[in-house]
Scaffold this motif. Sequence first.
Motif, PDB file in Angstrom:
ATOM      1  N   ARG A 229      -0.347  -8.514 -13.536  1.00  0.00           N
ATOM      2  CA  ARG A 229       1.009  -8.950 -13.895  1.00  0.00           C
ATOM      3  C   ARG A 229       1.995  -7.772 -13.850  1.00  0.00           C
ATOM      4  NH1 ARG A 229      -0.087 -13.120 -18.921  1.00  0.00           N
ATOM      5  NH2 ARG A 229      -1.760 -14.284 -17.921  1.00  0.00           N
ATOM      6  N   PHE A 230       1.561  -6.701 -13.237  1.00  0.00           N
ATOM      7  CA  PHE A 230       2.392  -5.499 -13.108  1.00  0.00           C
ATOM      8  C   PHE A 230       2.758  -5.390 -11.628  1.00  0.00           C
ATOM      9  CE2 PHE A 230       2.644  -1.536 -15.926  1.00  0.00           C
ATOM     10  CZ  PHE A 230       3.839  -1.132 -15.378  1.00  0.00           C
ATOM     11  N   PRO A 231       3.905  -5.939 -11.237  1.00  0.00           N
ATOM     12  CA  PRO A 231       4.199  -6.003  -9.793  1.00  0.00           C
ATOM     13  C   PRO A 231       4.316  -4.649  -9.125  1.00  0.00           C
ATOM     14  CG  PRO A 231       6.090  -6.725 -11.121  1.00  0.00           C
ATOM     15  CD  PRO A 231       4.940  -6.576 -12.058  1.00  0.00           C
ATOM     16  N   GLU A 232       4.508  -3.600  -9.925  1.00  0.00           N
ATOM     17  CA  GLU A 232       4.601  -2.256  -9.344  1.00  0.00           C
ATOM     18  C   GLU A 232       3.217  -1.655  -9.068  1.00  0.00           C
ATOM     19  OE1 GLU A 232       5.989  -3.298 -12.170  1.00  0.00           O
ATOM     20  OE2 GLU A 232       8.108  -2.716 -12.284  1.00  0.00           O
ATOM     21  N   GLY A 233       2.143  -2.302  -9.540  1.00  0.00           N
ATOM     22  CA  GLY A 233       0.822  -1.694  -9.518  1.00  0.00           C
ATOM     23  C   GLY A 233       0.028  -1.937  -8.243  1.00  0.00           C
ATOM     24  N   TYR A 234      -1.015  -1.138  -8.071  1.00  0.00           N
ATOM     25  CA  TYR A 234      -1.823  -1.200  -6.849  1.00  0.00           C
ATOM     26  C   TYR A 234      -2.583  -2.518  -6.720  1.00  0.00           C
ATOM     27  CZ  TYR A 234      -5.499  -0.480  -3.472  1.00  0.00           C
ATOM     28  OH  TYR A 234      -6.341  -0.648  -2.403  1.00  0.00           O
ATOM     29  N   TRP A 235      -3.284  -2.924  -7.771  1.00  0.00           N
ATOM     30  CA  TRP A 235      -4.103  -4.122  -7.652  1.00  0.00           C
ATOM     31  C   TRP A 235      -3.226  -5.351  -7.437  1.00  0.00           C
ATOM     32  CZ3 TRP A 235      -9.263  -3.933  -6.982  1.00  0.00           C
ATOM     33  CH2 TRP A 235      -9.915  -2.746  -7.342  1.00  0.00           C
TER      34      TRP A 235
END
Lengths: 440, 137
Positions: A229-235
């Motif tokens: 749910r972290f749109p900035e994140g890699y996964w």
Amino acid sequence: MTTPTAPDAMYRNDEGLGVWEHRGKVAAVGVGHAPTSRRWDGRPETCVGAITIDALRKAIDDAGVAPDQIDGLVVVPVTTTGAFWEAGKPLPMDVIQSFNQTDDPLDGIAKLSAEWLLKNMPELTNVKFTMYGPGCMSNALNVTAQAVGDGLTHTCLVVKSWHNFEGRYYQGGANAGDALPGTPAITQLWGGPASYSTALQFAEYCRKYGKSHDMMAAFMENSRRNGLRFPEGYWAQHRPEELGPEDYLASRWIAKPANLFDNDIPIMMSGAYLFSTAERAADMKQKPVYILNHASSNTRPRSLLPTLDEVEADTARTGRKIYEGAGITADDLSFENMYDGFSLFHQFHLEGLGYRGIKFGEALDFYQTDISIEGPNPVSPSGGNVGSGRSRVWMHTDCIQQLQGRAGARQVTGVKPQVGVSGGPMPLGGNYTVWSASPD
Amino acid sequence: MAKQGVDPDELTQPFWDAANEQRLVIQNCVDCDRLQHPPSNTCRDCDEGGELEWKQVSGRGTIYNYGVVHDCPVRLLQEDQPFNLAVIMLDDDPGIQMYSHLPGVPVDEVPVGAAVEVIFEPSANGQLVPEWRVIAD
């Protein structure tokens, strides 16, 4: 302009310092992240310098500040994830020639100087203060908060970036050679991977308290869930895969009892923030998030590895420093975003804080309760490095966004977001920040 | 297991020279009479003021903790994966730790708390390196 490394006096290492003199007078406003990738693809526009510029410009835009109003820049100069430019490898001249280069041809490619950034961000016309916060964003944030509080800068950018090249983690350089110099040989001849020390502390923890590695699955599942749910994140950007208990527990060992998922995935990334005085921040585009305190630990273990006793003594000391300087208690924390890369030490941070009243040896049982963002006891709502890849930045971004009320699908709903804490990296040796929706 | 060779440097030359004589020496601060390992150019407890010496220790210890390495970054050790990697506490001062592959101990069957004694094994360039073996009951 010569950029100094932050002096020791800027860190709050000791107990008994009282409430931080700038409590509530410094604020974070803007957040900027560049897109992530697994490894550098060799193009100029994706080198670590370029993604850093991207993140910085997004933070400036997010805060709604004109670039010429910015007078400070704090940088973490080391950008490696464990990947180094091998000696003798040809320099990427097309990349170097795409930028205004410093005297170091690998600046902006395998490291990052404040000078390189200023040469390549001509819009930053009024930066008078530059400083290096070594290591990771947690350190640089302490430096930035203190610098703004001390009046060394009034509107300051702070940035941490990571590069990752081809090849396997830490398997080049001296590790590929036939001999080591005498001093590193004393610690490195036996070949422990990076997570080995943490794995041993975790093994001792399990023996002492009667816990087991499979009890980590609930934490890992929750962290990946938050990370997706972290749109900035890699996964979230590249591999939107849940991490269920079966997947986690079936994973191969790296240094048993640390498995593959207990080791965060190295990536290319950059994250930046804009800090200002609370007074100036009031007129910016985003809601200010106030800094109540910063605290540090520079404790060293007696010998090769920290023992569990040393870890517990120091995390407890860190917790006391965090609360003392912020003028709060554990009861005031809405959520915690302590570091998790490696996952097997998150519980040390949590127990040192006494988060939700848990004591030494109780965190893994706590993980079996509702630790979700919807519940009353959110653990690592950022998802940390487990949820978004190696950056040591997500935890701070999440604190800011949660307290601004713009964490999106990650927004905590079981508690009112008023005060959060983030920081790390290691249980011995780290830097921590207390964030608040209110300056009081 | 074939460890990488060692090229002794100024700081550690006495440690490696002693190892070649099958003796274990640890750095000791004359002023505060405290062992320290890994070695350093200064005493960590005397605010850089203490005089340092090398002190021979008994070569006895206890297995404090261990892990099993399955994915080793050191090329020469990779063919021996998985292998034990233990931490030994010295009897002379349990605060002092040393690493060991525990030769002869089956993988992941490490007797934590067992008594061990130092032995010396040749590395890739012939430099002897301290290792530890479990003392039979």
